[in-house]
Design a protein around this motif. Sequence first.
Motif, PDB file in Angstrom:
ATOM      1  N   SER A 124       9.266 -33.936  50.419  1.00 41.05           N
ATOM      2  CA  SER A 124       9.459 -33.078  51.586  1.00 41.05           C
ATOM      3  C   SER A 124      10.886 -33.205  52.089  1.00 41.05           C
ATOM      4  O   SER A 124      11.450 -34.308  52.110  1.00 41.05           O
ATOM      5  CB  SER A 124       8.493 -33.469  52.707  1.00 41.05           C
ATOM      6  OG  SER A 124       7.157 -33.202  52.345  1.00 41.05           O
ATOM      7  N   ALA A 125      11.461 -32.095  52.507  1.00 44.02           N
ATOM      8  CA  ALA A 125      12.834 -32.117  53.024  1.00 44.02           C
ATOM      9  C   ALA A 125      12.940 -32.977  54.277  1.00 44.02           C
ATOM     10  O   ALA A 125      13.952 -33.658  54.492  1.00 44.02           O
ATOM     11  CB  ALA A 125      13.308 -30.692  53.318  1.00 44.02           C
ATOM     12  N   HIS A 126      11.900 -32.988  55.100  1.00 48.52           N
ATOM     13  CA  HIS A 126      12.000 -33.769  56.335  1.00 48.52           C
ATOM     14  C   HIS A 126      12.032 -35.270  56.062  1.00 48.52           C
ATOM     15  O   HIS A 126      12.457 -36.054  56.915  1.00 48.52           O
ATOM     16  CB  HIS A 126      10.872 -33.404  57.312  1.00 48.52           C
ATOM     17  CG  HIS A 126       9.553 -34.063  57.031  1.00 48.52           C
ATOM     18  ND1 HIS A 126       8.525 -33.420  56.373  1.00 48.52           N
ATOM     19  CD2 HIS A 126       9.082 -35.296  57.338  1.00 48.52           C
ATOM     20  CE1 HIS A 126       7.487 -34.233  56.283  1.00 48.52           C
ATOM     21  NE2 HIS A 126       7.795 -35.384  56.856  1.00 48.52           N
ATOM     22  N   PHE A 159       0.340 -28.919  43.175  1.00 43.71           N
ATOM     23  CA  PHE A 159       0.219 -27.659  43.895  1.00 43.71           C
ATOM     24  C   PHE A 159       0.808 -27.740  45.304  1.00 43.71           C
ATOM     25  O   PHE A 159       1.217 -26.725  45.858  1.00 43.71           O
ATOM     26  CB  PHE A 159      -1.239 -27.228  43.982  1.00 43.71           C
ATOM     27  CG  PHE A 159      -1.790 -26.747  42.671  1.00 43.71           C
ATOM     28  CD1 PHE A 159      -1.216 -25.674  42.015  1.00 43.71           C
ATOM     29  CD2 PHE A 159      -2.879 -27.357  42.087  1.00 43.71           C
ATOM     30  CE1 PHE A 159      -1.723 -25.208  40.804  1.00 43.71           C
ATOM     31  CE2 PHE A 159      -3.398 -26.909  40.878  1.00 43.71           C
ATOM     32  CZ  PHE A 159      -2.809 -25.836  40.234  1.00 43.71           C
ATOM     33  N   GLY A 160       0.826 -28.931  45.874  1.00 39.18           N
ATOM     34  CA  GLY A 160       1.333 -29.061  47.236  1.00 39.18           C
ATOM     35  C   GLY A 160       2.106 -30.343  47.440  1.00 39.18           C
ATOM     36  O   GLY A 160       1.970 -31.301  46.683  1.00 39.18           O
ATOM     37  N   ILE A 161       2.954 -30.343  48.478  1.00 41.29           N
ATOM     38  CA  ILE A 161       3.704 -31.522  48.897  1.00 41.29           C
ATOM     39  C   ILE A 161       3.336 -31.801  50.347  1.00 41.29           C
ATOM     40  O   ILE A 161       3.430 -30.907  51.195  1.00 41.29           O
ATOM     41  CB  ILE A 161       5.220 -31.290  48.783  1.00 41.29           C
ATOM     42  CG1 ILE A 161       5.603 -30.975  47.335  1.00 41.29           C
ATOM     43  CG2 ILE A 161       6.004 -32.504  49.280  1.00 41.29           C
ATOM     44  CD1 ILE A 161       7.047 -30.530  47.183  1.00 41.29           C
ATOM     45  N   THR A 162       2.885 -33.003  50.623  1.00 44.36           N
ATOM     46  CA  THR A 162       2.456 -33.347  51.977  1.00 44.36           C
ATOM     47  C   THR A 162       3.578 -33.080  52.967  1.00 44.36           C
ATOM     48  O   THR A 162       4.667 -33.642  52.849  1.00 44.36           O
ATOM     49  CB  THR A 162       2.027 -34.820  52.047  1.00 44.36           C
ATOM     50  OG1 THR A 162       1.021 -35.070  51.052  1.00 44.36           O
ATOM     51  CG2 THR A 162       1.468 -35.151  53.425  1.00 44.36           C
ATOM     52  N   SER A 163       3.302 -32.217  53.947  1.00 48.84           N
ATOM     53  CA  SER A 163       4.358 -31.780  54.858  1.00 48.84           C
ATOM     54  C   SER A 163       4.092 -32.187  56.296  1.00 48.84           C
ATOM     55  O   SER A 163       4.778 -33.039  56.842  1.00 48.84           O
ATOM     56  CB  SER A 163       4.537 -30.254  54.757  1.00 48.84           C
ATOM     57  OG  SER A 163       5.561 -29.805  55.611  1.00 48.84           O
ATOM     58  N   LEU A 164       3.112 -31.583  56.954  1.00 49.95           N
ATOM     59  CA  LEU A 164       2.866 -31.893  58.360  1.00 49.95           C
ATOM     60  C   LEU A 164       1.404 -31.752  58.700  1.00 49.95           C
ATOM     61  O   LEU A 164       0.632 -31.113  57.989  1.00 49.95           O
ATOM     62  CB  LEU A 164       3.684 -30.973  59.270  1.00 49.95           C
ATOM     63  CG  LEU A 164       3.367 -29.472  59.224  1.00 49.95           C
ATOM     64  CD1 LEU A 164       3.513 -28.858  60.593  1.00 49.95           C
ATOM     65  CD2 LEU A 164       4.296 -28.750  58.264  1.00 49.95           C
ATOM     66  N   GLY A 165       1.034 -32.387  59.805  1.00 49.59           N
ATOM     67  CA  GLY A 165      -0.341 -32.339  60.288  1.00 49.59           C
ATOM     68  C   GLY A 165      -0.370 -32.288  61.793  1.00 49.59           C
ATOM     69  O   GLY A 165       0.652 -32.102  62.458  1.00 49.59           O
TER      70      GLY A 165
END
Length: 368
Positions: free
Chosen positions: A154-156, A332-338
Motif C-alpha cells: 500500500s502506498a500509505h 486480487f487485493g492489497i490491504t488498504s483501509l478499514g
Amino acid sequence: MESDTANELCTTKTNNGTCVPISECPTALSLLKLGDLKTIFNISCGFEKDSPKVCCTLSESVIVFNKNTEETATNRPNKVTTAKQVDYIPLITDKPLDPLPVREVCGKLKIQNRIYGGKNTDIGEFPWIARLKYENEFYGCAASLITDRYVITSAHCVQDNLIGKPTSVRLGDWDEETEIDCVENICNNKPVDVNITNYFFYPEYNVQNKTVHDIALLKLEEPVNFTDFIQPVCLPTTEYVMMQDYLQDSSYWAAGWGLTEYGQTSPIKRKVKLEAVPTKICEGIFPLIPKTSFPYLICAGGREGKDTCRGDSGGPLVRQVMENYENNWYLFGITSLGSGRCGTEGLPGFYTRVSKYINWIRDIISKN
C-alpha cells in the motif's frame, strides 16, 4: 440472482438458464472473446471448486451483449475487436518480454498445508508475504513478492509521515521471535533481508486521500532466490482471471502479523478468510467515501472477529484460480483501509483492486 441447486436452474436479471461451468456455455465464451466482462459478471452463479459457473441461457441463439451493441450470434462483426484500452486491461506483450513470472513459478505452495481450521498459518503458507522494516528495526506493514526484484504494498505504508519510509523487506519469516522455525519436522530457512532501493507510487495517489489508488511498488537492491518458503504470487493478468477478482459470493484469504483480537500483534503469521461484499452495500455503509473510488476497491469482510487490522496494511488478499488446468494463487487485493474497529460485525474493509493496475505494474517493472 436466484439459483436452484437441486436441478441447477438459475435466474438472473438478463436471462433464465442452467448454472454450468463457464467452459460449457457458448454464450459466456463468446462474451469472453469480446471482452464483455460486465455481462459475464452479471450472469455468474457460483463456483465448482475453483472454477466459475454462469447462468447459461436456455436458448443459445442469441449472445447477450452489453448496451453498447445489439449484435447477435448470427450477426457478429467480421473482425472481433477488443474493448478499448483501460487501466485494468493488460498490455499485449510477447511472453518472453513479460516482466512478471510465469504461472509455473508464481502462486505455488511448495510445502503443503498441515494446519486445518486454525488461525495460525502453516509454516509454508503464503510464501510471498514480506514484512516491511522501518528505522529502529520497526516492522509496520506487509507486502507481497511479485518478481525476484519487486514487492507490492500500500502506498500509505511508504508515504505515511508518522512512520517514515521502509528501508528493507524481510522474506521467508513465520515466527518473528525465532530465526529458524520448525513445524512437524519441517523447518524453514533463515529469513532473508533485502534493502529497498526505489519506491514507485501510482501517479494519481494522494496522501491526503487514501481511499483510492493506495498502491506502491518497491524495488529491491538485489534479486531474491526463490525457495520453498519464498515464492512470488501471481497477478491477475489474463481476462479469465481478472473477471473473477470481485464476484458475488467469492471469498479470499488475507494474512499477516497485525493486531489480533487480543489487542496485540501476532509473532506468528496468521490468516483469515474474508467474503466479498457487493459494492452497493459498501457504498451505503461508507457514504463519505466517493463513489468514484469504489471501482478501484474490493470490499470484503464484515463478520465479527474476522478482519485484517493495524499492521496488516499492504498485505495480500488472495484466492486460488484454476486456468488451463493450472491452479495458482492470485493477488486480487492489497490491504488498504478499514473502519478502525477491526472485526466489527457489519463493517468490512477495503482492499486496493490489483486488476485495475496491471498496465502500470508492468510498465514500472519493465522500465526500472
